[in-house]
Every structure is written in structure tokens, then in C-alpha cells.
Scaffold this active site. Structure first.
Site, short mmCIF file in Angstrom:
data_model
loop_
_atom_site.label_atom_id
_atom_site.label_comp_id
_atom_site.label_asym_id
_atom_site.label_seq_id
_atom_site.Cartn_x
_atom_site.Cartn_y
_atom_site.Cartn_z
N CYS A 134 -0.14 3.40 7.70
CA CYS A 134 0.49 2.64 6.86
C CYS A 134 0.49 3.60 5.62
O CYS A 134 1.00 4.69 5.79
CB CYS A 134 -0.20 1.26 6.29
SG CYS A 134 -1.77 1.66 5.88
N ARG A 138 10.13 0.97 2.76
CA ARG A 138 9.17 1.98 2.55
C ARG A 138 9.44 2.95 3.97
O ARG A 138 9.37 4.17 3.83
CB ARG A 138 7.74 1.68 2.38
CG ARG A 138 7.67 0.98 0.96
CD ARG A 138 6.22 0.55 0.92
NE ARG A 138 5.18 1.48 0.87
CZ ARG A 138 3.87 1.63 1.01
NH1 ARG A 138 3.17 0.39 1.11
NH2 ARG A 138 3.03 2.58 0.78
#
Length: 283
Positions: A240, A183
Site C-alpha cells: 500500500c 493514488r
């Protein structure tokens, strides 16, 4: 008072203690009902279910329509009311757990500290450790008398998207991204339709805080592993995908004796809400 982690044996001795509140934070980013469904199948005795999407997050858009990310912080007053609904008072010991190594329980840990409540800990090893110890599970839901927790001075700090944007020029702080490497590099479009990371951000996958059995590494090891990322925790910003797993890194820093890093609540999902903000990919 337990303020970071608690083990299953200690929690088991307090299941009938009215001064303790246990909250099940299981969740799935792809299947949002999975956490509640798992809770209904079985949970720690006395636990109540805390929904990451509703109880532990606020509206995704501001009053002016500005997108705030997938899991924005709830309003402080709204959060206090939610916590009171769980039966939490100012002297309550709260224990949060999940089945994901603390991935979601750490969010509740951070939120309670955000409203000034220090007596909150994450079950080390989560539900896996509880079951491995042969401790009981139940299916009936707990109902508690409403509590009266009050809002106090925050024990944590945050930064806004404009602070992170300005940091691209000043380089005064280090952004640490808690997402998985794929990611971070921009290779997982299932969760992050716009892939990549904030330019200059370093990658510390939250699962790197854990041993193979899902428990947190000890303080010395965590301290050594975070050391190459920044000189002082106060110079660090944790982020995040949406401000949830970044709290896991913040908990690990607290365990390591390195408090003081800030949370960027909107994180990647807010950052890419404006196509004018720069994006980096790869390593």
C-alpha cells in the site's frame, strides 16, 4: 479464540474480562494527533490507545541512513515490550478497533501475528458498529498491569524491497496495491508526492473488502473478488502506501480462507525513496 473478526455484541460481553485487551487504533494520515484526540473524547470501556506512528511502527531510517518508508515495522523486541506495556500475555485475547473500517486496526492484527500471537481480532464495523448498537463509551484512560507476552514463531511472511525489485524480472508473484485508485494511478500528490505504482501491480482498494455499513464482506464474496488477482495466495505480495492498509487486504484474505500472502512492509513510500526504482502511472 477470535483470530480474524469479532462483532460488537461479543466484545461487549468481555469488557470486564481481565484476559482480554482492547486497543484503539484510530489515526489520520494527514493529522497524526487526531487519533489520540478522538480517544480522549470517547472510547470503548477498557480500551487503551495504540499509536500507529509510534507504537505500531519503527524508525523511518536504518542505521546507515537508508529510508525505510513512512511506517516501517518496529523491531520485534521493541514491539514485544510495547505489547507487554498494554498488558498482553500469551493467553490474552486482543481486540483492535478504529473508526475507519479496520484500516489501522488491521495493522495491529498483523503485527501480533508477526510475533506469533494468534488470539487477535478486529472489531467488525469498528467504532461505528459499536455506537450503532448503543454500547457504552467512556473518556477515562485504562491502565493495565504489564503483561508477559513472549515472542514466538511468526504466523505471517514478509518480502523486502529487493525481493519486489527482482520480481519485476521473474514475474513469479503478483503485487496487489491496497491504495485508492487515484493514488495508484499517481493522481494524489497530497499523500504520495511521487505518484503511481510498482510496475505490474494490481489494484485492490482496501475499502472494497467492506459492505456499505463498514463491515467485512462474507468469506464467499471476498474469495470470489480476490480470485481474479492471483492463482494462489502464496504467490501474492500485499502493499500500500506504507505497509498499513495492505494488512487490511491480508485480513480479508484470512477471512476468505485464503492465507499465505506476504506483506511488503516498506510499500510505496519506501519504493520511491530510491529514484532508480521504476514507477508506473495510470491504469
Amino acid at each position: 479464540m477470535h483470530t480474524t473478526l469479532i462483532d460488537a455484541a461479543t466484545l461487549s460481553r468481555h469488557l470486564d474480562d481481565p484476559r482480554w485487551v482492547i486497543l484503539d487504533c484510530r489515526h489520520d494520515l494527514i493529522h497524526p494527533h487526531a487519533g489520540h484526540d478522538s480517544f480522549a473524547i470517547g472510547h470503548i470501556a477498557g480500551a487503551q490507545f495504540a499509536n500507529v506512528d509510534t507504537d505500531l511502527s519503527g524508525a523511518k531510517s536504518a542505521a546507515d541512513g537508508k529510508f525505510l518508508g513512512r511506517h516501517p515495522l518496529p523491531g520485534r523486541a521493541a514491539l514485544i515490550q510495547t505489547l507487554r506495556g498494554f498488558g498482553i500475555n500469551d493467553d490474552t485475547q486482543v481486540v483492535a478497533y478504529d473508526a475507519h473500517g479496520g484500516m489501522f486496526a488491521a495493522r495491529l492484527w498483523w503485527l501480533l501475528r508477526w510475533v506469533g500471537h494468534p488470539a487477535v481480532a478486529v472489531l467488525d464495523g469498528g467504532l461505528v458498529a459499536w455506537q450503532a448498537a448503543g454500547l457504552p463509551m467512556v473518556t477515562h484512560a485504562e491502565r493495565r498491569t504489564p503483561g508477559a507476552i513472549s515472542e514466538r514463531a511468526s504466523l505471517v511472511s514478509t518480502v523486502a524491497v529487493d525481493d519486489v525489485l527482482a520480481n519485476l524480472s521473474t514475474h513469479a508473484r503478483t503485487v496487489v496495491d491496497a491504495r485508492a485508485a487515484d493514488r495508484y494511478r499517481g493522481e494524489n500528490e497530497t499523500i504520495d508526492p511521487v505518484g503511481g505504482h510498482i510496475p505490474g501491480a494490481k489494484n485492490r482498494f482496501f475499502k472494497d473488502n467492506l459492505t456499505p455499513d463498514g463491515r467485512f464482506k462474507d468469506a464467499a464474496q471476498l474469495k470470489a473478488e480476490f480470485a481474479p488477482l492471483f492463482d494462489e495466495p502464496s504467490q501474492a505480495i500485499m502493499q500500500c502506501g506504507s505497509g498499513v492498509t495492505a494488512c487490511h487486504n491480508l485480513l480479508a484474505l484470512e477471512v476468505a480462507g485464503l492465507p499465505g500472502a506476504a506483506l511488503y512492509p516498506g510499500s510505496w513510500s519506501e519504493w520511491v525513496g530510491d529514484p532508480n526504482r521504476p514507477v508506473a502511472t495510470g491504469n
